[in-house]
Design a protein around this motif. Structure first.
Motif, PDB file in Angstrom:
ATOM      1  N   ILE A  21       0.854  -1.188   0.000  1.00 22.66           N
ATOM      2  CA  ILE A  21       0.000   0.000   0.000  1.00 22.66           C
ATOM      3  C   ILE A  21       0.888   1.235   0.000  1.00 22.66           C
ATOM      4  O   ILE A  21       1.876   1.312   0.746  1.00 22.66           O
ATOM      5  CB  ILE A  21      -0.954  -0.016   1.214  1.00 22.66           C
ATOM      6  N   ARG A  22       0.546   2.186  -0.852  1.00 17.46           N
ATOM      7  CA  ARG A  22       1.334   3.418  -1.014  1.00 17.46           C
ATOM      8  C   ARG A  22       0.540   4.619  -0.486  1.00 17.46           C
ATOM      9  O   ARG A  22      -0.684   4.558  -0.353  1.00 17.46           O
ATOM     10  CB  ARG A  22       1.652   3.620  -2.498  1.00 17.46           C
ATOM     11  N   LYS A  23       1.236   5.704  -0.258  1.00 17.72           N
ATOM     12  CA  LYS A  23       0.570   6.928   0.215  1.00 17.72           C
ATOM     13  C   LYS A  23      -0.526   7.371  -0.746  1.00 17.72           C
ATOM     14  O   LYS A  23      -1.542   7.911  -0.329  1.00 17.72           O
ATOM     15  CB  LYS A  23       1.588   8.056   0.409  1.00 17.72           C
ATOM     16  N   SER A  28      -8.488   6.057  -1.552  1.00 17.86           N
ATOM     17  CA  SER A  28      -9.321   4.866  -1.726  1.00 17.86           C
ATOM     18  C   SER A  28      -9.485   4.122  -0.398  1.00 17.86           C
ATOM     19  O   SER A  28     -10.544   3.570  -0.112  1.00 17.86           O
ATOM     20  CB  SER A  28      -8.777   3.943  -2.819  1.00 17.86           C
ATOM     21  N   MET A  29      -8.450   4.139   0.438  1.00 16.09           N
ATOM     22  CA  MET A  29      -8.559   3.524   1.763  1.00 16.09           C
ATOM     23  C   MET A  29      -9.577   4.252   2.631  1.00 16.09           C
ATOM     24  O   MET A  29     -10.357   3.614   3.339  1.00 16.09           O
ATOM     25  CB  MET A  29      -7.205   3.514   2.465  1.00 16.09           C
ATOM     26  N   LEU A  30      -9.551   5.581   2.571  1.00 14.74           N
ATOM     27  CA  LEU A  30     -10.481   6.362   3.379  1.00 14.74           C
ATOM     28  C   LEU A  30     -11.928   6.019   3.020  1.00 14.74           C
ATOM     29  O   LEU A  30     -12.797   5.986   3.893  1.00 14.74           O
ATOM     30  CB  LEU A  30     -10.231   7.859   3.203  1.00 14.74           C
ATOM     31  N   GLY A  43     -12.027  -2.717  15.359  1.00 19.50           N
ATOM     32  CA  GLY A  43     -11.326  -2.357  16.589  1.00 19.50           C
ATOM     33  C   GLY A  43     -10.978  -0.884  16.677  1.00 19.50           C
ATOM     34  O   GLY A  43     -10.340  -0.451  17.631  1.00 19.50           O
ATOM     35  N   LEU A  44     -11.373  -0.095  15.661  1.00 18.03           N
ATOM     36  CA  LEU A  44     -11.157   1.346  15.652  1.00 18.03           C
ATOM     37  C   LEU A  44     -12.450   2.034  15.227  1.00 18.03           C
ATOM     38  O   LEU A  44     -13.298   1.421  14.571  1.00 18.03           O
ATOM     39  CB  LEU A  44     -10.058   1.730  14.651  1.00 18.03           C
ATOM     40  N   LEU A  45     -12.547   3.309  15.553  1.00 17.06           N
ATOM     41  CA  LEU A  45     -13.680   4.092  15.085  1.00 17.06           C
ATOM     42  C   LEU A  45     -13.504   4.396  13.599  1.00 17.06           C
ATOM     43  O   LEU A  45     -12.373   4.416  13.094  1.00 17.06           O
ATOM     44  CB  LEU A  45     -13.780   5.390  15.884  1.00 17.06           C
ATOM     45  N   PRO A  46     -14.594   4.635  12.864  1.00 21.48           N
ATOM     46  CA  PRO A  46     -14.456   4.988  11.444  1.00 21.48           C
ATOM     47  C   PRO A  46     -13.536   6.195  11.262  1.00 21.48           C
ATOM     48  O   PRO A  46     -13.579   7.147  12.029  1.00 21.48           O
ATOM     49  CB  PRO A  46     -15.893   5.325  11.020  1.00 21.48           C
ATOM     50  N   PHE A  47     -12.686   6.121  10.232  1.00 17.00           N
ATOM     51  CA  PHE A  47     -11.777   7.218   9.925  1.00 17.00           C
ATOM     52  C   PHE A  47     -12.579   8.395   9.385  1.00 17.00           C
ATOM     53  O   PHE A  47     -13.626   8.229   8.786  1.00 17.00           O
ATOM     54  CB  PHE A  47     -10.757   6.782   8.873  1.00 17.00           C
ATOM     55  N   GLN A  48     -12.044   9.592   9.596  1.00 21.31           N
ATOM     56  CA  GLN A  48     -12.721  10.800   9.115  1.00 21.31           C
ATOM     57  C   GLN A  48     -11.873  11.617   8.160  1.00 21.31           C
ATOM     58  O   GLN A  48     -12.404  12.452   7.425  1.00 21.31           O
ATOM     59  CB  GLN A  48     -13.155  11.649  10.308  1.00 21.31           C
ATOM     60  N   THR A  49     -10.552  11.377   8.157  1.00 17.24           N
ATOM     61  CA  THR A  49      -9.681  12.208   7.324  1.00 17.24           C
ATOM     62  C   THR A  49      -8.687  11.339   6.557  1.00 17.24           C
ATOM     63  O   THR A  49      -8.360  10.217   6.965  1.00 17.24           O
ATOM     64  CB  THR A  49      -8.877  13.202   8.181  1.00 17.24           C
ATOM     65  N   GLU A  50      -8.193  11.912   5.477  1.00 20.19           N
ATOM     66  CA  GLU A  50      -7.154  11.242   4.704  1.00 20.19           C
ATOM     67  C   GLU A  50      -5.885  11.094   5.541  1.00 20.19           C
ATOM     68  O   GLU A  50      -5.118  10.137   5.364  1.00 20.19           O
ATOM     69  CB  GLU A  50      -6.882  12.039   3.423  1.00 20.19           C
ATOM     70  N   GLU A  51      -5.669  12.019   6.472  1.00 20.91           N
ATOM     71  CA  GLU A  51      -4.504  11.936   7.366  1.00 20.91           C
ATOM     72  C   GLU A  51      -4.542  10.649   8.196  1.00 20.91           C
ATOM     73  O   GLU A  51      -3.505  10.008   8.423  1.00 20.91           O
ATOM     74  CB  GLU A  51      -4.450  13.164   8.285  1.00 20.91           C
ATOM     75  N   GLU A  52      -5.733  10.244   8.646  1.00 14.75           N
ATOM     76  CA  GLU A  52      -5.853   8.988   9.391  1.00 14.75           C
ATOM     77  C   GLU A  52      -5.485   7.796   8.510  1.00 14.75           C
ATOM     78  O   GLU A  52      -4.843   6.847   8.967  1.00 14.75           O
ATOM     79  CB  GLU A  52      -7.274   8.824   9.939  1.00 14.75           C
ATOM     80  N   ALA A  53      -5.880   7.838   7.241  1.00 15.86           N
ATOM     81  CA  ALA A  53      -5.506   6.773   6.309  1.00 15.86           C
ATOM     82  C   ALA A  53      -3.990   6.764   6.098  1.00 15.86           C
ATOM     83  O   ALA A  53      -3.374   5.692   6.043  1.00 15.86           O
ATOM     84  CB  ALA A  53      -6.242   6.943   4.985  1.00 15.86           C
ATOM     85  N   LEU A  54      -3.382   7.941   6.001  1.00 18.80           N
ATOM     86  CA  LEU A  54      -1.927   8.016   5.863  1.00 18.80           C
ATOM     87  C   LEU A  54      -1.226   7.460   7.105  1.00 18.80           C
ATOM     88  O   LEU A  54      -0.181   6.803   6.991  1.00 18.80           O
ATOM     89  CB  LEU A  54      -1.488   9.459   5.596  1.00 18.80           C
ATOM     90  N   ASP A  55      -1.789   7.690   8.283  1.00 17.32           N
ATOM     91  CA  ASP A  55      -1.239   7.115   9.513  1.00 17.32           C
ATOM     92  C   ASP A  55      -1.318   5.594   9.482  1.00 17.32           C
ATOM     93  O   ASP A  55      -0.404   4.899   9.941  1.00 17.32           O
ATOM     94  CB  ASP A  55      -1.980   7.643  10.748  1.00 17.32           C
ATOM     95  N   GLU A  56      -2.415   5.060   8.948  1.00 19.81           N
ATOM     96  CA  GLU A  56      -2.575   3.606   8.826  1.00 19.81           C
ATOM     97  C   GLU A  56      -1.512   3.045   7.871  1.00 19.81           C
ATOM     98  O   GLU A  56      -0.897   2.021   8.149  1.00 19.81           O
ATOM     99  CB  GLU A  56      -3.991   3.275   8.330  1.00 19.81           C
ATOM    100  N   ILE A  57      -1.285   3.730   6.764  1.00 24.23           N
ATOM    101  CA  ILE A  57      -0.249   3.315   5.811  1.00 24.23           C
ATOM    102  C   ILE A  57       1.128   3.345   6.478  1.00 24.23           C
ATOM    103  O   ILE A  57       1.932   2.426   6.297  1.00 24.23           O
ATOM    104  CB  ILE A  57      -0.282   4.207   4.548  1.00 24.23           C
ATOM    105  N   ALA A  58       1.390   4.381   7.263  1.00 26.08           N
ATOM    106  CA  ALA A  58       2.666   4.477   7.985  1.00 26.08           C
ATOM    107  C   ALA A  58       2.815   3.308   8.955  1.00 26.08           C
ATOM    108  O   ALA A  58       3.918   2.751   9.111  1.00 26.08           O
ATOM    109  CB  ALA A  58       2.760   5.810   8.728  1.00 26.08           C
ATOM    110  N   TRP A  59       1.709   2.899   9.592  1.00 31.82           N
ATOM    111  CA  TRP A  59       1.755   1.738  10.491  1.00 31.82           C
ATOM    112  C   TRP A  59       2.078   0.473   9.694  1.00 31.82           C
ATOM    113  O   TRP A  59       2.910  -0.336  10.115  1.00 31.82           O
ATOM    114  CB  TRP A  59       0.436   1.589  11.256  1.00 31.82           C
ATOM    115  N   TYR A  60       1.431   0.282   8.528  1.00 31.02           N
ATOM    116  CA  TYR A  60       1.736  -0.881   7.677  1.00 31.02           C
ATOM    117  C   TYR A  60       3.225  -0.899   7.334  1.00 31.02           C
ATOM    118  O   TYR A  60       3.869  -1.952   7.385  1.00 31.02           O
ATOM    119  CB  TYR A  60       0.926  -0.860   6.378  1.00 31.02           C
ATOM    120  N   ASP A  61       3.760   0.266   6.951  1.00 32.65           N
ATOM    121  CA  ASP A  61       5.184   0.353   6.613  1.00 32.65           C
ATOM    122  C   ASP A  61       6.062   0.012   7.824  1.00 32.65           C
ATOM    123  O   ASP A  61       7.076  -0.675   7.690  1.00 32.65           O
ATOM    124  CB  ASP A  61       5.547   1.748   6.102  1.00 32.65           C
ATOM    125  N   SER A  62       5.662   0.467   9.007  1.00 28.57           N
ATOM    126  CA  SER A  62       6.479   0.240  10.201  1.00 28.57           C
ATOM    127  C   SER A  62       6.492  -1.226  10.609  1.00 28.57           C
ATOM    128  O   SER A  62       7.543  -1.742  10.997  1.00 28.57           O
ATOM    129  CB  SER A  62       6.019   1.120  11.364  1.00 28.57           C
TER     130      SER A  62
END
Length: 186
Positions: A21-23, A28-30, A43-62
């Motif tokens: 998954i890329r930035k 599309s993730m949002l 296990g999480l509340l629905p995302f509201q911003t593209e920034e939250e999706a970017l944080d999820e991508i950063a977690w996948y990368d980590s």
């Protein structure tokens, strides 16, 4: 050009490409991560911003960089749009075990996409990662996920009470597992 993590495996099935998954996939993730029905058992509340999706991508990368997991974006062949993700988390090399996690855009529910993706993931986990045990933690009301793993020969081992806080309340989770020996005898 976006940074691609070294040696990230691409998996291919009859209809799907599972890839890193890329930035640029954040939008599309949002779309599906903001859907309350998709997120109901995530296990999480629905995302509201593209920034939250970017944080999820950063977690996948980590988790990939730290070798504690790997999360693939699910795409339909010929359409390079992420419609969900599937992968391993909480990988423990010493014990050759990991958990699986996944979510899928609601418009693809009931079409065999998750079933096709899990087959590729299990093959990778038992083959390439040489796992002995793959676990799935699933909320009891998530009947579709329970049925999915049961069709793939996972065994329900028990109930973990108040195991996970979802942002509003503590949820019970079923513990399912599939052993390499079970998988090889399928």
């Amino acid at each position: 050009m976006e940074k691609v993590l070294q040696d990230f495996p691409v998996l291919e099935t009859e209809r799907l490409i599972l890839r890193q998954i890329r930035k640029t996939d954040a939008r599309s993730m949002l779309k599906y991560l903001s859907d309350k029905d998709v997120m109901e058992h995530y296990g999480l509340l629905p995302f509201q911003t593209e920034e939250e999706a970017l944080d999820e991508i950063a977690w996948y990368d980590s988790i990939f960089a730290e070798k504690t997991g790997i999360r693939w974006g699910i795409t339909i062949k010929g359409v390079d749009e992420v419609i969900g993700s599937f992968g391993f988390l909480n990988y423990v090399a010493q014990h050759s075990r990991s958990q699986i996690g996944y979510e899928l855009d609601k418009q693809y529910w009931g079409k065999g996409i998750a079933s096709e993706a899990i087959e590729a993931i299990l093959e990778y986990g038992f083959g390439e990662m040489n796992l002995q045990r793959i676990e799935a933690l699933i909320e009891p009301p998530n009947v579709a996920s329970c049925k999915l793993v049961e069709r793939k020969a996972f065994i329900k081992e028990g109930l973990l009470r108040s195991y996970e806080f979802n942002g509003k309340k503590f949820d019970d989770l079923y513990m399912y597992s599939l052993l390499k020996s079970d998988y090889e005898s399928m």
